[in-house]
Structure formats: C-alpha cells, structure tokens
Design a protein around this motif. Sequence first.
Motif, mmCIF file in Angstrom:
data_model
loop_
_atom_site.group_PDB
_atom_site.id
_atom_site.type_symbol
_atom_site.label_atom_id
_atom_site.label_comp_id
_atom_site.label_asym_id
_atom_site.label_seq_id
_atom_site.Cartn_x
_atom_site.Cartn_y
_atom_site.Cartn_z
ATOM 1 N N ALA A 1 -45.374 49.082 4.403
ATOM 2 C CA ALA A 1 -46.409 48.406 5.278
ATOM 3 C C ALA A 1 -47.081 47.470 4.719
ATOM 4 O O ALA A 1 -47.598 47.526 3.420
ATOM 5 N N ALA A 2 -47.758 46.470 5.523
ATOM 6 C CA ALA A 2 -48.464 45.427 5.072
ATOM 7 C C ALA A 2 -49.977 45.577 6.018
ATOM 8 O O ALA A 2 -50.081 46.201 7.020
ATOM 9 N N ALA A 3 -50.870 44.766 5.488
ATOM 10 C CA ALA A 3 -52.150 44.778 6.336
ATOM 11 C C ALA A 3 -52.001 44.053 7.702
ATOM 12 O O ALA A 3 -51.193 42.946 7.727
ATOM 13 N N SER A 4 -52.258 44.716 8.540
ATOM 14 C CA SER A 4 -52.330 44.082 10.076
ATOM 15 C C SER A 4 -53.451 43.114 10.107
ATOM 16 O O SER A 4 -54.285 43.028 9.431
ATOM 17 N N PRO A 5 -52.942 41.892 10.914
ATOM 18 C CA PRO A 5 -54.264 40.941 11.185
ATOM 19 C C PRO A 5 -55.359 41.475 11.778
ATOM 20 O O PRO A 5 -55.261 42.297 12.763
ATOM 21 N N THR A 6 -56.534 40.799 11.212
ATOM 22 C CA THR A 6 -57.769 40.961 12.019
ATOM 23 C C THR A 6 -58.025 40.323 13.158
ATOM 24 O O THR A 6 -57.269 39.375 13.493
ATOM 25 N N LEU A 7 -58.987 40.417 14.030
ATOM 26 C CA LEU A 7 -59.502 39.608 14.969
ATOM 27 C C LEU A 7 -59.540 38.210 14.650
ATOM 28 O O LEU A 7 -59.089 37.287 15.407
ATOM 29 N N GLU A 8 -60.225 37.956 13.500
ATOM 30 C CA GLU A 8 -60.395 36.675 13.227
ATOM 31 C C GLU A 8 -59.165 36.014 12.718
ATOM 32 O O GLU A 8 -58.950 34.745 12.978
ATOM 33 N N GLN A 9 -58.191 36.774 12.064
ATOM 34 C CA GLN A 9 -56.767 35.955 11.777
ATOM 35 C C GLN A 9 -56.117 35.897 13.074
ATOM 36 O O GLN A 9 -55.309 34.856 13.120
ATOM 37 N N GLU A 10 -56.029 36.764 14.111
ATOM 38 C CA GLU A 10 -55.356 36.434 15.295
ATOM 39 C C GLU A 10 -55.743 35.214 15.998
ATOM 40 O O GLU A 10 -54.962 34.602 16.628
ATOM 41 N N ARG A 11 -57.271 35.007 16.069
ATOM 42 C CA ARG A 11 -57.763 34.098 16.523
ATOM 43 C C ARG A 11 -57.420 32.751 15.787
ATOM 44 O O ARG A 11 -57.078 31.755 16.607
ATOM 45 N N GLN A 12 -57.483 32.616 14.431
ATOM 46 C CA GLN A 12 -56.963 31.795 13.844
ATOM 47 C C GLN A 12 -55.218 31.305 13.898
ATOM 48 O O GLN A 12 -54.996 30.115 13.966
ATOM 49 N N ALA A 13 -54.487 32.325 14.040
ATOM 50 C CA ALA A 13 -53.210 32.144 14.063
ATOM 51 C C ALA A 13 -52.916 31.407 15.695
ATOM 52 O O ALA A 13 -52.249 30.538 15.855
ATOM 53 N N TYR A 14 -53.791 31.963 16.708
ATOM 54 C CA TYR A 14 -53.621 31.508 18.046
ATOM 55 C C TYR A 14 -54.151 29.857 17.986
ATOM 56 O O TYR A 14 -53.395 28.869 18.414
ATOM 57 N N ARG A 15 -55.087 29.502 17.309
ATOM 58 C CA ARG A 15 -55.649 28.223 17.245
ATOM 59 C C ARG A 15 -54.603 27.477 16.339
ATOM 60 O O ARG A 15 -54.142 26.194 16.665
ATOM 61 N N ASP A 16 -53.963 27.774 15.364
ATOM 62 C CA ASP A 16 -53.022 27.140 14.467
ATOM 63 C C ASP A 16 -51.721 26.856 15.290
ATOM 64 O O ASP A 16 -51.156 25.708 14.979
ATOM 65 N N MET A 17 -51.112 27.800 15.871
ATOM 66 C CA MET A 17 -49.965 27.705 16.645
ATOM 67 C C MET A 17 -50.146 26.746 17.695
ATOM 68 O O MET A 17 -49.233 25.955 18.249
ATOM 69 N N LEU A 18 -51.159 26.812 18.467
ATOM 70 C CA LEU A 18 -51.649 26.039 19.744
ATOM 71 C C LEU A 18 -51.796 24.496 19.076
ATOM 72 O O LEU A 18 -51.240 23.599 19.970
ATOM 73 N N LEU A 19 -52.328 24.366 18.042
ATOM 74 C CA LEU A 19 -52.377 23.146 17.225
ATOM 75 C C LEU A 19 -51.123 22.302 17.329
ATOM 76 O O LEU A 19 -50.651 21.382 17.424
ATOM 77 N N ILE A 20 -50.297 23.143 16.760
ATOM 78 C CA ILE A 20 -48.788 22.624 16.421
ATOM 79 C C ILE A 20 -48.063 22.574 17.843
ATOM 80 O O ILE A 20 -47.267 21.349 17.744
ATOM 81 N N ARG A 21 -48.315 23.432 18.652
ATOM 82 C CA ARG A 21 -47.492 23.330 20.115
ATOM 83 C C ARG A 21 -48.008 21.843 20.407
ATOM 84 O O ARG A 21 -47.136 20.924 21.130
ATOM 85 N N ARG A 22 -49.397 21.754 20.615
ATOM 86 C CA ARG A 22 -49.981 20.452 21.457
ATOM 87 C C ARG A 22 -49.463 19.153 20.635
ATOM 88 O O ARG A 22 -49.356 18.178 21.257
ATOM 89 N N PHE A 23 -49.403 19.169 19.372
ATOM 90 C CA PHE A 23 -49.195 18.135 18.429
ATOM 91 C C PHE A 23 -47.676 17.667 18.848
ATOM 92 O O PHE A 23 -47.149 16.623 18.833
ATOM 93 N N GLU A 24 -46.735 18.812 18.585
ATOM 94 C CA GLU A 24 -45.301 18.494 19.053
ATOM 95 C C GLU A 24 -45.043 17.650 20.312
ATOM 96 O O GLU A 24 -44.010 17.037 20.589
ATOM 97 N N GLU A 25 -45.826 18.292 21.424
ATOM 98 C CA GLU A 25 -45.571 17.896 22.668
ATOM 99 C C GLU A 25 -46.039 16.412 22.858
ATOM 100 O O GLU A 25 -45.446 15.380 23.419
#
Length: 329
Positions: free
Chosen positions: A8-32
């Motif tokens: 097992a590894a550490a689960s993401p925190t709220l801040e990490q999930e929020r950051q992941a959402y933002r980072d993935m969304l930036l990539i998606r919008r950039f690629e579009e």
Amino acid sequence: MPSKRGPAAASPTLEQERQAYRDMLLIRRFEEKAGQMYGMGLIGGFCHLYIGQEAVVVGMQMAAKQGDQVITGYRDHGHMLACGMDPKGVMAELTGRRGGLSKGKGGSMHMFSVEKHFYGGHGIVGAQVSLGTGLAFANRYRGNDNVSMTYFGDGAANQGQVYESFNMAELWKLPVVYVIENNRYAMGTSVSRASAQTDFSKRGISFNIPGEQVDGMDFRAVYAAAQRAIQWCRDGKGPYILEMQTYRYRGHSMSDPAKYRSKDEVQKMREERDPIEQVRRRLLDEWKVSEDELKALDARCREIVNEAAEFATHDPEPDVSELWTDILK
C-alpha cells in the motif's frame, strides 16, 4: 517476477486531488487548443495529442521529487506541462517561434528543459529508453538518490534497445522507472495483433525486473503505484516497470483518422473511464468541493491556454542565424 499490485501507498489528500484535477485539466485544454491550431495550419509537422492519458504523467509527477528526471517519446506535451514547463513556451515551440522551449527549432516532438529535468520528447521510437537508462546510470555514478522516469508506449515496448536497456539497468541496479503507456493501439495496430506477450508488466521477467499493471485512467492508482516504484529505485533495488493501461481518444497523430477502432469504443471509454471526470466526481461527492470552484479552475486553465496560444501566434519566428546554433560539429 510478479505482475501484481505492490504494498500500500499513501492515498492522495484533498489538496493533491484538487491539484491533479487542475493539472490534468490544463493538459486536456492545452491539447484541445493544439488540435485546433494544427487544423488552422499554425502548427506544422507532426503533432501527437495526449488527450485521455492525462492521469499517467500527473500521477507519476506527484510522487516524484525535485531532481527526478523525465524523458519520453513524441507524445510529450502533457509530460512537459506536468513537469511545470511554461505553457507559452510549449505552445510557441509547437508553432516554431522564437520563444519556444527549443527556440522554435524542435517543434512538437523535440523539447527540452534542463531546469525542469525534462530530457525530451524523442522522435525515434524507443530511443528515449536507452537515454533514460543513461540518466539513471548518471544518478548512480554521482551517488544521488534521483530517479529517472522513462516513458514509452506499447509499440515502442517491442524495440530491441528496450531490452538491452533492461539488462543493463538490472545488472547495475540503476534507479529507473520504466513507464509503459499502453494506450492499446501503438501507431494503429492493436496490442493483441502486435505483441506475443500483452501483459507488458511481465516484459522484465527474464531480467528479474519487477513490474505491475496499473489502471492508467485512475489518478489514484497511478499515484499509488508511482510511490511504490520510485521508492524501490531510491532504495537501491534497481529498475521497476509500470504498465499504465490507458487510452488515447484521438488518433496516433493529427493525420490519423483512427479507423482501426469504433467510435462506440472511444465514446464508451470517455463516458465510463475518463480520468478527469473520475477526479471531478470525487471532488464533488467525497470531498464536497463546490461546482463553482471547479468551474473556476476550468476557466483559469482555459485562460492560461488562450494566453499561450496568443503568445505562440504573435511571437516572432527564429532568426535565420539560429540555423547554425546548437549543432554538433
């Protein structure tokens, strides 16, 4: 060696999930936006989009530390953004402008940043695997605890130099995580038609390299596997293989109509497994983040991408003298 989930590894925190959402969304919008600009003729040459695979590089980067290196193939825009490279510089490189991260001379497939420890997109299939192994050798030689994260696809996994690299990495216990982004179709041929062994996490068995299959559409699964693999390398145990089972929504490149798969298959993946939507639903349902906050994040990502596109459209082209710089003689 096993091809199973590790400890097992550490689960993401709220801040990490929020950051992941933002980072993935930036990539998606950039690629579009990159796809739109390619269609308008503003981006020349080849252009390979990362839409659908965002969770892989974002999850891996979240488990990394300052000094860890990244190297990948030509589907590289997402990796650059995840490494923190300036979207304006990335987009300007796509349009061949002076402010591009390779001074407008590399284009979509060939960017580089020593500052961000990003050692390129590479146009030769599988070439980055040998180079990524070399980065790991340099880490071991220097005695630091940095890890080389070497990305390649299911198609590149059948290249001979990959296995030469595996042998060297295990023999010398080099700190390299081989991240196989299995998006199922390589350049246009399904894995089942091109690979005798379709469980890519087992590709290191003959070299005693451990590996595991990971749901590459789930940021949490990627983050957990990345922590295990990177720690394995930092502990001096040698290389580790992560097969990220992911999916690209677009064709291999902008010139690929992707007729080798059905529209229903792509739509089903978008509706049921989209990596960004999974995080969005958790933020709303489990973390009780407001819809307004997520809309604001999306609006900011679109603003960043539009600013990058504006810069990449109006930045001057490189001076002719640049033809003679950065050349090995």
